[in-house]
Write an enzyme that holds these catalytic residues in place. Structure first.
Site, PDB file in Angstrom:
ATOM      1  N   TYR A  63      26.559  48.464  34.719  1.00  0.00           N
ATOM      2  CA  TYR A  63      27.493  48.208  35.954  1.00  0.00           C
ATOM      3  C   TYR A  63      26.640  48.296  37.188  1.00  0.00           C
ATOM      4  O   TYR A  63      26.245  49.373  37.493  1.00  0.00           O
ATOM      5  CB  TYR A  63      28.646  49.280  35.875  1.00  0.00           C
ATOM      6  CG  TYR A  63      29.635  49.075  34.668  1.00  0.00           C
ATOM      7  CD1 TYR A  63      29.388  47.974  33.953  1.00  0.00           C
ATOM      8  CD2 TYR A  63      30.248  50.116  34.219  1.00  0.00           C
ATOM      9  CE1 TYR A  63      30.482  47.884  32.917  1.00  0.00           C
ATOM     10  CE2 TYR A  63      30.987  50.171  33.351  1.00  0.00           C
ATOM     11  CZ  TYR A  63      31.040  48.867  32.499  1.00  0.00           C
ATOM     12  OH  TYR A  63      32.014  48.985  31.350  1.00  0.00           O
ATOM     13  N   PRO A 214      42.993  49.087  30.444  1.00  0.00           N
ATOM     14  CA  PRO A 214      44.224  49.690  29.996  1.00  0.00           C
ATOM     15  C   PRO A 214      45.313  49.080  30.863  1.00  0.00           C
ATOM     16  O   PRO A 214      46.486  49.205  30.703  1.00  0.00           O
ATOM     17  CB  PRO A 214      44.173  51.134  30.168  1.00  0.00           C
ATOM     18  CG  PRO A 214      42.881  51.224  31.324  1.00  0.00           C
ATOM     19  CD  PRO A 214      41.818  50.075  30.616  1.00  0.00           C
ATOM     20  N   PHE A 218      40.871  42.685  34.898  1.00  0.00           N
ATOM     21  CA  PHE A 218      40.898  41.866  36.302  1.00  0.00           C
ATOM     22  C   PHE A 218      42.157  41.151  36.463  1.00  0.00           C
ATOM     23  O   PHE A 218      42.129  40.477  37.564  1.00  0.00           O
ATOM     24  CB  PHE A 218      39.695  40.860  35.987  1.00  0.00           C
ATOM     25  CG  PHE A 218      38.125  41.371  35.766  1.00  0.00           C
ATOM     26  CD1 PHE A 218      37.590  42.045  36.956  1.00  0.00           C
ATOM     27  CD2 PHE A 218      37.625  41.660  34.742  1.00  0.00           C
ATOM     28  CE1 PHE A 218      36.332  42.483  37.153  1.00  0.00           C
ATOM     29  CE2 PHE A 218      36.444  42.069  34.841  1.00  0.00           C
ATOM     30  CZ  PHE A 218      35.803  42.758  35.783  1.00  0.00           C
TER      31      PHE A 218
HETATM   32  N1  LIG Z   1      33.542  47.721  26.541  1.00  0.00           N
HETATM   33  C1  LIG Z   1      33.798  47.051  27.331  1.00  0.00           C
HETATM   34  O1  LIG Z   1      33.279  45.851  27.184  1.00  0.00           O
HETATM   35  C2  LIG Z   1      34.528  47.178  28.797  1.00  0.00           C
HETATM   36  C3  LIG Z   1      34.768  46.058  29.677  1.00  0.00           C
HETATM   37  C4  LIG Z   1      35.601  46.432  30.654  1.00  0.00           C
HETATM   38  C5  LIG Z   1      35.625  47.666  30.969  1.00  0.00           C
HETATM   39  N2  LIG Z   1      35.318  48.999  30.239  1.00  0.00           N
HETATM   40  C6  LIG Z   1      35.632  50.138  30.734  1.00  0.00           C
HETATM   41  O2  LIG Z   1      37.127  50.210  31.026  1.00  0.00           O
HETATM   42  C7  LIG Z   1      37.342  50.930  32.201  1.00  0.00           C
HETATM   43  C8  LIG Z   1      38.537  50.291  32.361  1.00  0.00           C
HETATM   44  O3  LIG Z   1      38.704  49.021  32.712  1.00  0.00           O
HETATM   45  P1  LIG Z   1      38.950  48.289  33.913  1.00  0.00           P
HETATM   46  O4  LIG Z   1      38.434  49.309  35.144  1.00  0.00           O
HETATM   47  O5  LIG Z   1      38.201  47.037  33.750  1.00  0.00           O
HETATM   48  O6  LIG Z   1      40.286  47.715  34.188  1.00  0.00           O
HETATM   49  P2  LIG Z   1      41.784  48.598  34.186  1.00  0.00           P
HETATM   50  O7  LIG Z   1      41.453  50.083  34.227  1.00  0.00           O
HETATM   51  O8  LIG Z   1      42.710  48.007  33.348  1.00  0.00           O
HETATM   52  O9  LIG Z   1      42.302  48.016  35.647  1.00  0.00           O
HETATM   53  C9  LIG Z   1      41.551  48.224  36.755  1.00  0.00           C
HETATM   54  C10 LIG Z   1      41.956  47.525  38.069  1.00  0.00           C
HETATM   55  O10 LIG Z   1      43.272  48.057  38.108  1.00  0.00           O
HETATM   56  C11 LIG Z   1      43.403  48.386  39.615  1.00  0.00           C
HETATM   57  N3  LIG Z   1      44.151  49.725  39.542  1.00  0.00           N
HETATM   58  C12 LIG Z   1      43.676  50.998  39.039  1.00  0.00           C
HETATM   59  N4  LIG Z   1      44.806  51.794  39.229  1.00  0.00           N
HETATM   60  C13 LIG Z   1      45.767  51.281  39.777  1.00  0.00           C
HETATM   61  C14 LIG Z   1      46.863  51.583  40.053  1.00  0.00           C
HETATM   62  N5  LIG Z   1      47.246  52.853  39.924  1.00  0.00           N
HETATM   63  N6  LIG Z   1      47.738  50.734  40.841  1.00  0.00           N
HETATM   64  C15 LIG Z   1      47.303  49.581  41.215  1.00  0.00           C
HETATM   65  N7  LIG Z   1      46.075  49.216  40.699  1.00  0.00           N
HETATM   66  C16 LIG Z   1      45.242  49.986  40.120  1.00  0.00           C
HETATM   67  C17 LIG Z   1      41.856  48.682  39.968  1.00  0.00           C
HETATM   68  O11 LIG Z   1      41.771  48.411  41.430  1.00  0.00           O
HETATM   69  P3  LIG Z   1      41.301  49.401  42.473  1.00  0.00           P
HETATM   70  O12 LIG Z   1      39.892  49.815  42.444  1.00  0.00           O
HETATM   71  O13 LIG Z   1      41.955  48.790  43.871  1.00  0.00           O
HETATM   72  O14 LIG Z   1      42.204  50.677  42.340  1.00  0.00           O
HETATM   73  C18 LIG Z   1      41.252  47.486  39.224  1.00  0.00           C
HETATM   74  O15 LIG Z   1      41.294  46.226  39.899  1.00  0.00           O
HETATM   75  C19 LIG Z   1      36.151  50.286  33.071  1.00  0.00           C
HETATM   76  O16 LIG Z   1      36.328  51.271  34.195  1.00  0.00           O
HETATM   77  C20 LIG Z   1      34.963  50.664  32.100  1.00  0.00           C
HETATM   78  O17 LIG Z   1      34.506  51.855  32.204  1.00  0.00           O
HETATM   79  C21 LIG Z   1      34.740  48.416  28.974  1.00  0.00           C
END
Ligand SMILES: NC(=O)c1ccc[n+]([C@@H]2O[C@H](COP(=O)([O-])OP(=O)(O)OC[C@H]3O[C@@H](n4cnc5c(N)ncnc54)[C@H](OP(=O)(O)O)[C@@H]3O)[C@@H](O)[C@H]2O)c1
Length: 295
Positions: A63, A214, A218
């Site tokens: 990252y 979760p 994106f």
């Molecule tokens: N193993 C893998 O292949 C893999 C792939 C992807 C991700 N990951 C891990 O999984 C974690 C979670 O996934 P993710 O961050 O990609 O996706 P996510 O948690 O599903 O969603 C993150 C998105 O939601 C927004 N968000 C968060 N809280 C919110 C709220 N209360 N209200 C409205 N929007 C909100 C964030 O924007 P803001 O920043 O504006 O809040 C961001 O755009 C990552 O941080 C990473 O550590 C692992």
């Protein structure tokens, strides 16, 4: 400040972590590449998460690359004794931000050393081997060679526990013949439920399931039912999506990602959100509703 103890704990490796954790991927720049627009805000999000009781942070040295781990170190080192930092290896970033598989013994070994250095640790708590056989979802194929390398690094004392990411049930079963697998990190949420049976099987074996995306990642989750339930419960749709995951199975650990303090607080407040059974039943049907966005 929310009391996140209410969401309970689950064993991750040899330690109990709170089920409300934090995913650090959003702390890098746009496209998970380069520095964030506001580094101080990123530091503040991490410090607030830990101050609220979060003791499970998910990250990777790819990252940024390196940026997220460096920010975690700057924000939190020396780390609280109960903090479990989970990282992942098996990719590197091209100069254009592309994600390039990095599965050789040399690449995996240097990835572990890079994570140790950038996080300022002597041992990594948990390392997930992230399959790159499929970039966007699990694809069958042998992970024996890279997992054997990671198990060697564990024997050398550089890695405490091993997990798998973006994998199939067969890859998990095969992997467990090579080393103990303490967690699985796959794409899963209210609308993307390919792993339903896998989650229940892992729960029976005491293995943590850590859904990535979760909140839809994106493409944020959108569904009329989700919005209606949220309005009724005086919560936000994102809070309801997280509360549903907490109810879904006891071995689910949450790592929602955010770069915003307001969103972090909103996400952690889910510990206080109780989903009535009828709301749960409506939410359960979202995964089979074609009108729901499937990120
Ligand atoms: N193993 C893998 O292949 C893999 C792939 C992807 C991700 N990951 C891990 O999984 C974690 C979670 O996934 P993710 O961050 O990609 O996706 P996510 O948690 O599903 O969603 C993150 C998105 O939601 C927004 N968000 C968060 N809280 C919110 C709220 N209360 N209200 C409205 N929007 C909100 C964030 O924007 P803001 O920043 O504006 O809040 C961001 O755009 C990552 O941080 C990473 O550590 C692992």
């Amino acid at each position: 400040m929310p009391n996140i103890d209410k969401s309970g704990t689950f064993k991750l490796g040899d330690r109990n972590v709170r089920r409300l954790g934090y995913g650090a991927m959003q702390l890098a720049g746009p496209g998970v590449f380069g520095p964030p627009k506001d580094r101080d805000a990123a530091l503040a999000v991490l410090r607030e998460a830990v101050a609220c009781g979060v003791n499970h942070i998910d990250t990777s040295d790819f990252y940024g690359p390196h940026v997220t781990n460096q920010i975690i170190r700057e924000a939190l080192h020396p780390y609280p004794g109960d903090l479990v930092i989970v990282t992942k290896i098996s990719a590197r970033r091209g100069d254009d931000g592309s994600w390039i598989p990095a599965f050789s013994r040399e690449e995996l070994t240097s990835a572990v050393h890079d994570n140790l250095r950038h996080l300022g640790l002597d041992v990594l708590d948990v390392v997930n081997l992230r399959s790159m056989l499929g970039i966007h979802g699990p694809v069958e194929g042998s992970l024996e060679a890279p997992l054997t390398v990671l198990a060697d690094l564990q024997r050398q004392g550089l890695v405490r526990h091993i997990g798998l990411s973006n994998v199939t049930p067969k890859q998990i079963a095969d992997g467990r013949k090579i080393c103990e697998i303490v967690c699985v990190q796959n794409h899963y949420n209210l609308a993307h439920r390919d792993d339903d049976a896998l989650i229940d099987a892992l729960a029976r074996d005491g293995i943590a399931y850590v859904p990535y995306f979760p909140l839809g990642g994106f493409s944020p989750l959108q569904s009329a039912t989700l919005s209606e339930v949220a309005t009724r419960l005086r919560a936000t749709p994102m809070q309801v999506a997280l509360a549903w995951l907490l109810r879904r199975a006891p071995n689910i650990l949450l790592i929602p990602g955010t770069s915003s303090l307001a969103h972090l607080r909103e996400n952690l407040a889910v510990a206080d959100l109780v989903l009535p059974d009828d709301a749960l039943a409506r939410l359960d049907r979202i995964g089979s509703d074609p009108a729901t966005s499937r990120p």
